[in-house]
Design a protein around this motif. Structure first.
Motif, PDB file in Angstrom:
ATOM      1  N   UNK A  61       0.599  -1.506  -0.013  1.00  0.00           N
ATOM      2  CA  UNK A  61      -0.250   0.075  -0.039  1.00  0.00           C
ATOM      3  C   UNK A  61       0.572   1.702   0.080  1.00  0.00           C
ATOM      4  N   UNK A  62       2.277   1.000   0.501  1.00  0.00           N
ATOM      5  CA  UNK A  62       2.987   2.126  -0.106  1.00  0.00           C
ATOM      6  C   UNK A  62       3.306   3.328  -0.841  1.00  0.00           C
ATOM      7  N   UNK A  63       2.933   2.334  -2.200  1.00  0.00           N
ATOM      8  CA  UNK A  63       3.428   2.331  -3.784  1.00  0.00           C
ATOM      9  C   UNK A  63       2.493   3.377  -4.111  1.00  0.00           C
ATOM     10  N   UNK A  64       2.324   3.965  -4.554  1.00  0.00           N
ATOM     11  CA  UNK A  64       0.714   4.899  -5.316  1.00  0.00           C
ATOM     12  C   UNK A  64       0.265   3.884  -6.554  1.00  0.00           C
ATOM     13  N   UNK A  65       0.922   3.100  -7.555  1.00  0.00           N
ATOM     14  CA  UNK A  65       0.439   2.273  -7.877  1.00  0.00           C
ATOM     15  C   UNK A  65      -0.720   1.515  -7.783  1.00  0.00           C
ATOM     16  N   UNK A  66      -0.261   0.885  -6.371  1.00  0.00           N
ATOM     17  CA  UNK A  66      -1.671   0.159  -5.636  1.00  0.00           C
ATOM     18  C   UNK A  66      -2.640   1.068  -5.332  1.00  0.00           C
ATOM     19  N   UNK A  67      -2.096   2.050  -4.709  1.00  0.00           N
ATOM     20  CA  UNK A  67      -2.606   2.713  -4.150  1.00  0.00           C
ATOM     21  C   UNK A  67      -4.049   3.589  -4.839  1.00  0.00           C
ATOM     22  N   UNK A  68      -3.957   3.810  -6.562  1.00  0.00           N
ATOM     23  CA  UNK A  68      -4.492   3.989  -7.018  1.00  0.00           C
ATOM     24  C   UNK A  68      -5.843   3.275  -7.490  1.00  0.00           C
ATOM     25  N   UNK A  69      -5.453   1.752  -7.618  1.00  0.00           N
ATOM     26  CA  UNK A  69      -6.310   0.998  -7.962  1.00  0.00           C
ATOM     27  C   UNK A  69      -7.708   0.413  -6.886  1.00  0.00           C
ATOM     28  N   UNK A  70      -7.604   1.034  -5.464  1.00  0.00           N
ATOM     29  CA  UNK A  70      -7.675   0.727  -4.557  1.00  0.00           C
ATOM     30  C   UNK A  70      -8.739   1.692  -4.480  1.00  0.00           C
ATOM     31  N   UNK A  71      -9.747   1.240  -3.494  1.00  0.00           N
ATOM     32  CA  UNK A  71     -11.236   2.392  -2.150  1.00  0.00           C
ATOM     33  C   UNK A  71     -10.102   2.832  -1.856  1.00  0.00           C
ATOM     34  N   UNK A  72     -10.208   4.935  -1.670  1.00  0.00           N
ATOM     35  CA  UNK A  72     -10.109   5.383  -0.286  1.00  0.00           C
ATOM     36  C   UNK A  72      -9.479   4.641   0.523  1.00  0.00           C
ATOM     37  N   UNK A  73     -10.174   3.849   1.394  1.00  0.00           N
ATOM     38  CA  UNK A  73     -10.133   3.356   2.317  1.00  0.00           C
ATOM     39  C   UNK A  73      -9.585   1.831   2.396  1.00  0.00           C
ATOM     40  N   UNK A  74      -9.284   1.535   1.502  1.00  0.00           N
ATOM     41  CA  UNK A  74      -7.870   0.212   1.588  1.00  0.00           C
ATOM     42  C   UNK A  74      -6.405   1.247   1.268  1.00  0.00           C
ATOM     43  N   UNK A  75      -6.449   2.183   0.480  1.00  0.00           N
ATOM     44  CA  UNK A  75      -4.690   2.799  -0.135  1.00  0.00           C
ATOM     45  C   UNK A  75      -4.917   3.775   0.642  1.00  0.00           C
ATOM     46  N   UNK A  76      -5.681   4.888   1.921  1.00  0.00           N
ATOM     47  CA  UNK A  76      -4.444   5.570   2.979  1.00  0.00           C
ATOM     48  C   UNK A  76      -5.666   4.476   4.469  1.00  0.00           C
ATOM     49  N   UNK A  77      -5.228   3.111   4.593  1.00  0.00           N
ATOM     50  CA  UNK A  77      -4.936   2.877   5.602  1.00  0.00           C
ATOM     51  C   UNK A  77      -4.360   3.186   7.194  1.00  0.00           C
ATOM     52  N   UNK A  78      -3.868   4.288   7.184  1.00  0.00           N
ATOM     53  CA  UNK A  78      -2.926   4.446   8.287  1.00  0.00           C
ATOM     54  C   UNK A  78      -3.512   6.693   8.524  1.00  0.00           C
ATOM     55  N   UNK A  79      -4.820   6.674   7.855  1.00  0.00           N
ATOM     56  CA  UNK A  79      -5.152   7.733   8.058  1.00  0.00           C
ATOM     57  C   UNK A  79      -5.361   8.687   6.973  1.00  0.00           C
ATOM     58  N   UNK A  80      -6.411   9.313   6.504  1.00  0.00           N
ATOM     59  CA  UNK A  80      -6.694  10.418   4.952  1.00  0.00           C
ATOM     60  C   UNK A  80      -5.566  11.412   4.977  1.00  0.00           C
ATOM     61  N   UNK A  81      -5.337  11.007   3.504  1.00  0.00           N
ATOM     62  CA  UNK A  81      -4.238  11.942   2.726  1.00  0.00           C
ATOM     63  C   UNK A  81      -2.797  11.040   3.545  1.00  0.00           C
ATOM     64  N   UNK A  82      -2.506  10.247   4.426  1.00  0.00           N
ATOM     65  CA  UNK A  82      -1.207  10.061   4.706  1.00  0.00           C
ATOM     66  C   UNK A  82      -0.938   8.983   3.711  1.00  0.00           C
ATOM     67  N   UNK A  83      -0.155   9.135   2.804  1.00  0.00           N
ATOM     68  CA  UNK A  83       0.862   8.842   1.999  1.00  0.00           C
ATOM     69  C   UNK A  83       2.131   8.623   1.825  1.00  0.00           C
TER      70      UNK A  83
END
Length: 502
Positions: free
Chosen positions: A47-69
């Motif tokens: 989940x620390x890679x942007x290319x994975x995050x952009x393919x996930x729902x936001x709650x999965x992509x930002x597992x450690x808080x909103x806009x925490x990437x």
């Protein structure tokens, strides 16, 4: 013939020669054997890679808080210019067994390394052995962890056949590396012994930077003309969570929060272990983890840029992956060793313009055991008859003549580390079945429960799923002689699954 006509004739002859040579030169460039660059990170949450995050729902992509990437533009580049495997897994989510599977194409229990700190069976041809035979020069930079207990053990005796191993060390997560009297050393010391301390490491001595510089020297060496296999194996972002400035405080201002799966009160599977254990969430540790990831990303960018400047990149198969993940507080845990996504799922990015079109997304399951056979396939070279991993080159390149059967989709298999196996798992493009020595069968549904909090075994709507995955596990166990199925509890669980009604 006049002087004018002689000049005209000479120009026409030169033009004709150029027109004749250009196709030949182009063919020569295309026909030259491609290089291979394999980038391995250690304990890397996908989940620390942007290319994975952009393919996930936001709650999965930002597992450690909103806009925490953490931004990772250079690793993302590999995905955008090649293929991203969205369901890739560590065949055994612990360092040594996964690395053994990765470099041999066989399951860990058949490599001599079913758990950490054992010695690789050198009767098995590694990726380096195979490419040595094909005329490649092969070099390894960083953490090896397949030569036994030596720590750090530079230039380990058991080296997998890599010809250049001056900067290979057997094990450890060192932060500061130096060269003294022509030899590589750990630069931080405590009581005279190598230490994991950062100890003032900078952009020339911090391990990630130092290994990148050594790899750049190797791949851009103009005195060498043979194609190369270069493996750069970073010891980060594995703990201890520490990194050089300015990465050490770059993410301190982010508002880190514990994952949604942290201390939910929902009973965990017994195979997770550590009954009653709860980590104390520390945002500062996640800040340092993000810092390690960004330092890796910046160095990958530097490596790709230097290769591009040397006209190497377009003729190089570039692969980035990791030996396992890090739960990073999901399910009340840190680190790895279990089949949860944060632990077992890994990044898998492949860039190879010769065969793989940019922007591809591969959604079927991939195991790290598939890496060596797939590399050989992408290079157009024969695999080994004893390979147990799959050659996915045709599927990744998009020229497979065998469409996926929705009733019988591809499956990858995982197993716990250890001489005595605690769990085994089968994973398709949606479901994950886990059989263990300590619990009932668990079935996860990535679509309905991406947080993996619930057991879907025998729930309505999953009829036939566990049975299909169980049958695949049974066939895998027989084909690979996995001793896990000798365990009476796992055998009983398999029997229970196969007896489930459709």
């Amino acid at each position: 013939m006049s002087q004018f006509n002689r000049h005209l004739f000479a120009k026409q002859a030169l033009l004709t020669l150029v027109l004749v040579l250009i196709p030949s030169l182009a063919r020569g460039a295309t026909d030259s054997p491609p290089n291979v660059l394999l980038i391995i990170t250690d304990e890397h949450n996908f989940r620390t890679l942007g290319c994975y995050r952009e393919r996930m729902p936001r709650e999965q992509a930002e597992m450690w808080g909103p806009d925490v990437v953490v931004p990772t533009p250079h690793l993302d580049r590999i995905a955008k210019e090649g293929v991203i495997c969205t369901r890739a897994y560590a065949t055994s989510p612990v360092c040594s067994p996964c690395r053994a599977a990765m470099i041999t194409g066989r399951y860990p229990h058949n490599t001599g390394v079913p758990q950490n700190d054992l010695v690789l069976d050198r009767s098995i041809p590694t990726l380096a052995d195979r490419l040595n035979d094909a005329g490649y020069r092969t070099g390894f930079f960083g953490k090896w962890h397949l030569g036994g207990k030596g720590k750090p053990e530079w230039e380990p005796k058991v080296d997998g056949g890599f010809q250049f191993k001056k900067y290979m060390f057997n094990r450890g997560h060192w932060k500061k590396l130096v060269i003294e009297n022509g030899k590589a050393l750990v630069g931080a010391r405590k009581n005279g012994e190598p230490s994991y301390s950062v100890d003032g490491a900078d952009q020339t001595t911090f391990a990630t930077d130092w290994l990148t510089d050594r790899a750049i020297d190797y791949v851009t060496d103009k005195t060498q003309h043979d194609p190369f296999l270069a493996v750069i194996s970073y010891p980060d972002p594995h703990g201890p969570n520490s990194v050089r400035a300015p990465y050490d405080h770059r993410f301190d201002d982010l508002r880190f929060a514990a994952p949604r799966t942290f201390q939910t009160g929902i009973p965990s599977p017994k195979w997770l272990g550590g009954k009653g254990k709860h980590e104390i969430f520390r945002g500062k540790d996640m800040s340092k983890y993000f810092g390690m990831v960004q330092c890796i990303d910046d160095n990958v960018g530097k490596l790709l840029e230097r290769m591009d400047e040397a006209n190497l990149l377009e003729n190089t198969l570039v692969i980035m992956t990791s030996d396992h993940g890090d739960l990073c507080y999901e399910h009340d845990r840190l680190n790895k060793g279990n089949p949860y996504e944060g632990s077992a799922r890994v990044p898998m990015l492949i860039r190879f313009p010769r065969r793989i079109a940019a922007g591809k997304v591969y959604t079927q399951p991939v195991g790290t055991v598939d890496l060596t056979p797939t590399v050989m396939g992408l290079l157009g070279r024969d695999g080994n008859a004893a390979d147990q991993g799959r050659d996915l080159s045709a599927e990744l390149a998009g020229n497979s003549n065998s469409p996926i059967d929705p009733a019988n989709p591809p499956i990858t298999f995982l197993r716990s580390s250890g001489i005595k196996t605690n769990w085994v798992a089968a994973i398709d493009d949606r479901y994950k079945l886990v059989l263990s020595t300590s619990d009932v069968p668990w079935l996860f549904d990535a679509k309905l429960d991406p947080d993996e909090l619930l057991n879907f075994f025998r729930r309505p709507g999953t009829e036939g799923v566990a049975e299909r995955l169980g049958k695949a596990l049974q066939e895998y166990g027989t084909k690979t002689n996995d001793p896990a199925f000798v365990d009476p509890t796992i055998a009983a669980s398999l029997k229970q699954v196969l007896g489930a009604k459709k």
